[in-house]
Write a protein that holds these residues in place. Sequence first.
Motif, mmCIF file in Angstrom:
data_model
loop_
_atom_site.group_PDB
_atom_site.id
_atom_site.type_symbol
_atom_site.label_atom_id
_atom_site.label_comp_id
_atom_site.label_asym_id
_atom_site.label_seq_id
_atom_site.Cartn_x
_atom_site.Cartn_y
_atom_site.Cartn_z
ATOM 1 N N ARG A 172 -12.607 -7.457 13.625
ATOM 2 C CA ARG A 172 -11.247 -7.803 13.439
ATOM 3 C C ARG A 172 -10.893 -7.356 11.967
ATOM 4 O O ARG A 172 -9.835 -6.881 11.599
ATOM 5 N N GLU A 173 -11.909 -7.622 10.994
ATOM 6 C CA GLU A 173 -11.778 -7.279 9.694
ATOM 7 C C GLU A 173 -11.646 -5.832 9.612
ATOM 8 O O GLU A 173 -10.687 -5.226 8.864
ATOM 9 N N ALA A 174 -12.544 -4.989 10.106
ATOM 10 C CA ALA A 174 -12.428 -3.627 10.364
ATOM 11 C C ALA A 174 -11.036 -3.277 10.885
ATOM 12 O O ALA A 174 -10.501 -2.107 10.214
ATOM 13 N N ALA A 175 -10.558 -3.672 11.816
ATOM 14 C CA ALA A 175 -9.266 -3.447 12.460
ATOM 15 C C ALA A 175 -8.270 -3.423 11.539
ATOM 16 O O ALA A 175 -7.300 -2.573 11.532
ATOM 17 N N CYS A 176 -8.026 -4.606 10.845
ATOM 18 C CA CYS A 176 -7.178 -4.799 9.778
ATOM 19 C C CYS A 176 -7.355 -3.883 8.677
ATOM 20 O O CYS A 176 -6.064 -3.260 8.215
ATOM 21 N N VAL A 177 -8.338 -3.491 8.124
ATOM 22 C CA VAL A 177 -8.537 -2.345 7.064
ATOM 23 C C VAL A 177 -7.914 -1.025 7.855
ATOM 24 O O VAL A 177 -7.279 -0.383 7.176
ATOM 25 N N ILE A 182 -3.766 3.247 8.108
ATOM 26 C CA ILE A 182 -2.937 4.211 8.796
ATOM 27 C C ILE A 182 -1.385 3.963 8.201
ATOM 28 O O ILE A 182 -0.610 4.639 8.219
ATOM 29 N N GLY A 183 -1.075 2.784 8.015
ATOM 30 C CA GLY A 183 0.148 2.563 7.244
ATOM 31 C C GLY A 183 1.435 2.421 8.101
ATOM 32 O O GLY A 183 2.542 2.435 7.530
ATOM 33 N N SER A 184 1.278 1.999 9.354
ATOM 34 C CA SER A 184 2.493 1.834 10.096
ATOM 35 C C SER A 184 3.153 0.684 10.134
ATOM 36 O O SER A 184 2.399 -0.440 10.357
ATOM 37 N N HIS A 204 -8.439 -11.786 4.155
ATOM 38 C CA HIS A 204 -8.180 -10.803 2.990
ATOM 39 C C HIS A 204 -7.806 -9.251 3.337
ATOM 40 O O HIS A 204 -7.304 -8.690 2.593
ATOM 41 N N ALA A 205 -8.412 -8.941 4.377
ATOM 42 C CA ALA A 205 -8.410 -7.676 4.792
ATOM 43 C C ALA A 205 -7.016 -7.414 5.259
ATOM 44 O O ALA A 205 -6.327 -6.502 5.194
ATOM 45 N N ALA A 206 -6.166 -8.397 6.162
ATOM 46 C CA ALA A 206 -4.739 -8.582 6.260
ATOM 47 C C ALA A 206 -4.074 -8.546 5.282
ATOM 48 O O ALA A 206 -2.945 -7.667 5.200
ATOM 49 N N GLN A 207 -4.237 -9.243 4.259
ATOM 50 C CA GLN A 207 -3.539 -9.254 3.046
ATOM 51 C C GLN A 207 -3.355 -7.893 2.276
ATOM 52 O O GLN A 207 -2.489 -7.386 2.013
ATOM 53 N N ARG A 208 -4.732 -7.283 2.306
ATOM 54 C CA ARG A 208 -4.741 -5.942 1.840
ATOM 55 C C ARG A 208 -4.138 -4.926 2.275
ATOM 56 O O ARG A 208 -3.435 -4.064 2.043
ATOM 57 N N ALA A 209 -3.943 -5.024 3.709
ATOM 58 C CA ALA A 209 -3.501 -4.138 4.557
ATOM 59 C C ALA A 209 -1.922 -3.993 4.378
ATOM 60 O O ALA A 209 -1.135 -3.063 4.469
ATOM 61 N N LEU A 210 -1.341 -5.255 4.386
ATOM 62 C CA LEU A 210 0.333 -5.618 4.229
ATOM 63 C C LEU A 210 0.494 -4.912 2.690
ATOM 64 O O LEU A 210 1.701 -4.681 2.666
ATOM 65 N N ILE A 211 -0.338 -5.123 1.958
ATOM 66 C CA ILE A 211 0.180 -4.666 0.655
ATOM 67 C C ILE A 211 -0.048 -2.973 0.536
ATOM 68 O O ILE A 211 0.755 -2.395 0.078
ATOM 69 N N ALA A 212 -0.774 -2.381 1.411
ATOM 70 C CA ALA A 212 -1.021 -1.012 1.713
ATOM 71 C C ALA A 212 0.083 -0.590 2.367
ATOM 72 O O ALA A 212 0.619 0.582 1.946
ATOM 73 N N ILE A 213 0.397 -0.937 3.272
ATOM 74 C CA ILE A 213 1.848 -0.524 4.044
ATOM 75 C C ILE A 213 3.007 -0.432 3.037
ATOM 76 O O ILE A 213 3.696 0.189 3.287
ATOM 77 N N ARG A 250 -0.039 -11.423 -4.346
ATOM 78 C CA ARG A 250 -0.721 -10.418 -4.571
ATOM 79 C C ARG A 250 -0.206 -8.890 -4.501
ATOM 80 O O ARG A 250 -0.769 -7.971 -5.260
ATOM 81 N N SER A 251 0.851 -9.066 -3.894
ATOM 82 C CA SER A 251 1.788 -7.827 -3.647
ATOM 83 C C SER A 251 2.507 -7.364 -5.036
ATOM 84 O O SER A 251 3.064 -6.158 -5.128
ATOM 85 N N GLN A 252 2.751 -8.276 -5.801
ATOM 86 C CA GLN A 252 3.258 -8.289 -7.235
ATOM 87 C C GLN A 252 4.740 -7.772 -7.005
ATOM 88 O O GLN A 252 5.232 -7.188 -7.871
#
Length: 403
Positions: A172-177, A182-184, A204-213, A250-252
């Motif tokens: 699940r963590e790897a899928a969120c990363v 991908i950033g969709s 934490h992986a989901a939080q980072r993914a949301l910020i990355a998108i 975290r997204s600032q």
Amino acid sequence: SAASDVYKRQKMFTGGETMIEIEVRVPCLQREHKVRLRVQSWGQWEVVHTPCSRNLGPFWKEARCVQYVHQRPPDMERIVVESLARIGTREVVPLLVDALESGYDLVAKSAFDAIRCLKPPEVVPTMIEILNDRVISWRRCEACRVLGAIGEPSCVPILCFVALTDSNHEVREAACVALGQIGSIIAVPTLIQMLRDGEDRVVHAAQRALIAIGRPAIEALIQFIRFSYHNRHYLKDLRWFGQACIALSRSQHPESFRILHEIWHGSQIPPALYECLCYALEFTGVLEAVPLLISALRHESQYVRFAAAHALRYFDHPDIPPALYQSLRDRSYDVRMAATESLIHVIHRSPECLSYVCERIVEETDTEARFAASYVLSALSDPRVIPILARLLQSAPDTDTAI
């Protein structure tokens, strides 16, 4: 294990087949040496040159180095995979895909690493097939990493499904990363849903993914937070709502502190939410958060006081050292330790705060506070504290362990 070097890439067209030659170092009778392999497919290797041929003549195929290659031990297969990866062209991809089915996990992991570096889009169907295999979890993890590296948007639905349903938290963590890579924007609802996962690493992986998108994801997160707060849906799952607040912080995002401030001063806020808000405020970086955190040091819940003491270490404000010193008297050992560690951070960043602690510790009558304060001084490695510690040792021998 033997080191390997890429000898060359040589295309030889024999009946339409493309073969590759590599040079690898393998053990022989007396020492290791290099042999040249011709790799036609993952199951077909052929030694085309070995130094032993000079001594053995027509019997060179009986040499130990040649036999070692034919036996295909794990190290040999791994070396071949690494050599193929160094070639770095698309013609090695079918060989690496075949190597995924090696009977040795170490070899298959090396093949996954090589494919992830090459990012070939033609392996997407293979990776999706691996994701459907619910038996071997580490292979699903690696498949998620490969799909994230490739960045193919068509993989988002299957990765969302894996993130929501897989029984293994590492998958699940790897899928969120991967979704973050991908950033969709299609993945945003799933990633917000993943903030309620029971494993912190997944959250934490989901939080980072949301910020990355980026902006679309953060705007959707703000809508979720506001809707949950105003409709009091957050009371049904405080951890989910709290992790959403932390992700926003975290997204600032420029609106993050204003939203957190509004929630903080809401009515009937449960302690568990105050705890999450303390952790969220530490990421805002705005000094307006300091009074809120200092007030939380007096909260009835030790978990809120702990979170506040931990968060204050990330701010520079003159009111912080006195507030943290006061928390050295807290009835909870964990809160006292959090305040101690935060004071150490604050003094390392602002050495002028050291004099305040030195003045207070000499007059301190509380045993626990004196012990914690002496620990703060001894952790600073500053020669200026030696006279204070010596004086304290004479007047308060109960602190000798810290000194």
